[in-house]
Design a protein around this motif. Structure first.
Motif, PDB file in Angstrom:
ATOM      1  N   UNK A 128     -17.618 -23.038  72.504  1.00  0.00           N
ATOM      2  CA  UNK A 128     -17.748 -23.864  71.198  1.00  0.00           C
ATOM      3  C   UNK A 128     -18.975 -23.667  70.592  1.00  0.00           C
ATOM      4  N   UNK A 129     -19.073 -24.067  69.316  1.00  0.00           N
ATOM      5  CA  UNK A 129     -20.282 -23.995  68.373  1.00  0.00           C
ATOM      6  C   UNK A 129     -20.690 -25.210  68.067  1.00  0.00           C
ATOM      7  N   UNK A 130     -22.187 -25.507  68.089  1.00  0.00           N
ATOM      8  CA  UNK A 130     -22.734 -26.753  67.704  1.00  0.00           C
ATOM      9  C   UNK A 130     -23.720 -26.712  66.511  1.00  0.00           C
ATOM     10  N   UNK A 131     -22.895 -26.544  65.336  1.00  0.00           N
ATOM     11  CA  UNK A 131     -24.043 -26.535  64.201  1.00  0.00           C
ATOM     12  C   UNK A 131     -24.776 -27.791  63.982  1.00  0.00           C
ATOM     13  N   UNK A 132     -26.139 -27.751  63.544  1.00  0.00           N
ATOM     14  CA  UNK A 132     -26.930 -28.715  63.246  1.00  0.00           C
ATOM     15  C   UNK A 132     -27.207 -28.908  61.876  1.00  0.00           C
ATOM     16  N   UNK A 133     -26.854 -30.184  61.354  1.00  0.00           N
ATOM     17  CA  UNK A 133     -27.079 -30.290  60.051  1.00  0.00           C
ATOM     18  C   UNK A 133     -28.708 -30.797  59.859  1.00  0.00           C
ATOM     19  N   UNK A 134     -29.489 -30.012  59.820  1.00  0.00           N
ATOM     20  CA  UNK A 134     -30.961 -30.034  60.066  1.00  0.00           C
ATOM     21  C   UNK A 134     -31.643 -30.642  58.928  1.00  0.00           C
ATOM     22  N   UNK A 160     -27.184 -35.946  63.743  1.00  0.00           N
ATOM     23  CA  UNK A 160     -28.220 -37.023  63.998  1.00  0.00           C
ATOM     24  C   UNK A 160     -29.368 -36.778  62.699  1.00  0.00           C
ATOM     25  N   UNK A 161     -29.244 -36.119  62.014  1.00  0.00           N
ATOM     26  CA  UNK A 161     -30.174 -36.052  60.686  1.00  0.00           C
ATOM     27  C   UNK A 161     -29.515 -36.132  59.609  1.00  0.00           C
ATOM     28  N   UNK A 188     -28.734 -43.027  66.019  1.00  0.00           N
ATOM     29  CA  UNK A 188     -29.370 -44.199  65.425  1.00  0.00           C
ATOM     30  C   UNK A 188     -30.741 -44.398  65.746  1.00  0.00           C
ATOM     31  N   UNK A 189     -31.395 -43.397  66.062  1.00  0.00           N
ATOM     32  CA  UNK A 189     -32.783 -43.887  66.396  1.00  0.00           C
ATOM     33  C   UNK A 189     -33.463 -44.582  65.463  1.00  0.00           C
TER      34      UNK A 189
END
Length: 379
Positions: A128-134, A160-161, A188-189
């Motif tokens: 798997x790949x986990x890209x983060x939309x930073x 999350x962001x 939803x922090x």
């Protein structure tokens, strides 16, 4: 000028106070605290907003990532590629499931995962790949999905962001971030672009079978009470948090537009300063919703600037001060070479996040920008 805050949740609350207070009072009176009508309504409304078939609410964004990996059936020892420059939650769930985290570098202009680094890191154990939309900007999902398809890998988007951001594909199609891979996750922090008043999270997918599996996992593996069909966890969004999110969701695009406008004003103020690199927006501003407004300070004054701003009552943050590959919990001398993290190792010395929220006004932005420009210098 009003007090400058990193995030002004109280100011945002004033606009939705009547609706939130009434909804919370109704929940208290009918005692539908878990899996009540507010949760189910929010789920449907978020599905419509994201144009995705399934939204599964859960207790927080970290749980969402873990549940996504459980739902995909990843096995201990299998490798998951993700980014070195992000919050630890992205990688800690990989380790918690006895999977093997494989960290890679980021692109220097977006701070998002570098597709070339992904390809270099793939092995027969990669699943798997986990890209983060930073910071609110989409990763290069065309390339991520191309690589995943070529190597038969799952894609789990850490959104999350960046909730509310659009991704414009090379084929001209537009999709919401978090809805492009096999499954997307969000938090939803309270400080998020769409935040509740405690912890909360959700998963998104267009895969019916995966959605069914995830719905069982979040509720102790149950589809029927006291019948445990899969190994699960206890991770549910409570009704009080759903009520807050229902009040905010119709305003999310407005919130994001306010963030974009504030970012534009910041960047304009820093445009002539050669010692500052402002955030780059790929394609157009729809791709970036500015969860953070992050500068790079290029003349070695970043740490001194942090102290200067704090002394002048301007909050700021360093996201992130230590690369994950250098953290004690995730260090792996056999796997990682410092030469593979040139961009991340530079960013951690230069980045600084300025106040960013929906209530920022022009006087505050002008004052903050002047304090930064004057201290850093333009020559």
């Amino acid at each position: 000028m009003k007090k400058i805050q990193m995030v002004d949740l109280k100011g945002q609350y004033e606009e939705i106070k009547e609706q939130v207070d009434a909804s919370m009072q109704e929940i208290i009176q009918n005692t539908s605290f878990i899996n009540g009508p507010e949760v189910h309504q929010f789920q449907k409304e978020l599905e419509e907003y994201l144009e995705v078939k399934h939204v599964i609410p859960c207790a927080n964004g970290t749980d969402a990532l873990q549940i996504a990996m459980m739902g995909l059936g990843l096995k201990p020892g299998e490798e998951v590629i993700t980014v070195d420059f992000t919050f630890a939650a992205t990688v800690e769930v990989i380790a918690l499931l006895n999977l093997t985290p494989v960290l890679v570098d980021v692109e220097p202009h977006t701070y998002n995962i570098d597709p070339k680094a992904i390809e270099k890191a793939i092995t027969p154990k990669t699943k798997a790949i986990v890209p983060v939309h930073l910071f609110g900007q989409s990763a290069n999902m065309d390339e991520v999905m191309r690589i995943a398809k070529a190597h038969n890998l799952f894609v789990i988007e850490d959104n999350a962001q960046a909730i509310g951001a659009n991704y414009r594909s090379s084929d001209k199609s537009i999709k919401r971030t978090g809805t492009i891979g096999d499954v997307g996750t969000t938090s939803f922090f309270p400080s998020k672009n769409l935040g509740c008043y405690g912890d909360g999270g959700a998963l998104f997918t267009n895969n019916d079978e995966l959605a069914h599996t995830i719905r069982g996992i979040v509720n102790h593996g149950m589809y029927e009470r006291y019948h445990h069909d899969v190994v699960g966890v206890n991770s549910r969004l409570d009704s009080l948090q759903a009520a807050v999110l229902r009040a905010k969701l119709p305003r999310l695009d407005i919130y994001n537009e306010a963030r974009k406008e504030a970012a534009f004003k910041y960047s304009t103020a820093f445009d002539s300063n050669k010692n500052i690199i402002t955030p780059e927006v790929v394609s157009d501003c729809d791709t970036h919703v500015f969860h953070q407004y992050t500068l790079r300070i290029m003349n070695g004054k970043r740490d001194a600037l942090v102290k200067h701003l704090q002394e002048n009552n301007i909050p700021c943050g360093i996201y992130y001060p230590i690369p994950l590959h250098a953290q004690k919990a995730y260090a792996d001398a056999e796997r990682y070479n410092e030469e593979d993290f040139k961009v991340t190792n530079q960013l951690v010395k230069e980045v600084i996040a300025l106040p960013m929220h929906t209530e920022l006004d022009e006087d505050q932005i002008r004052y903050i920008a002047k304090m930064v420009n004057d201290f850093v210098g333009k020559d």
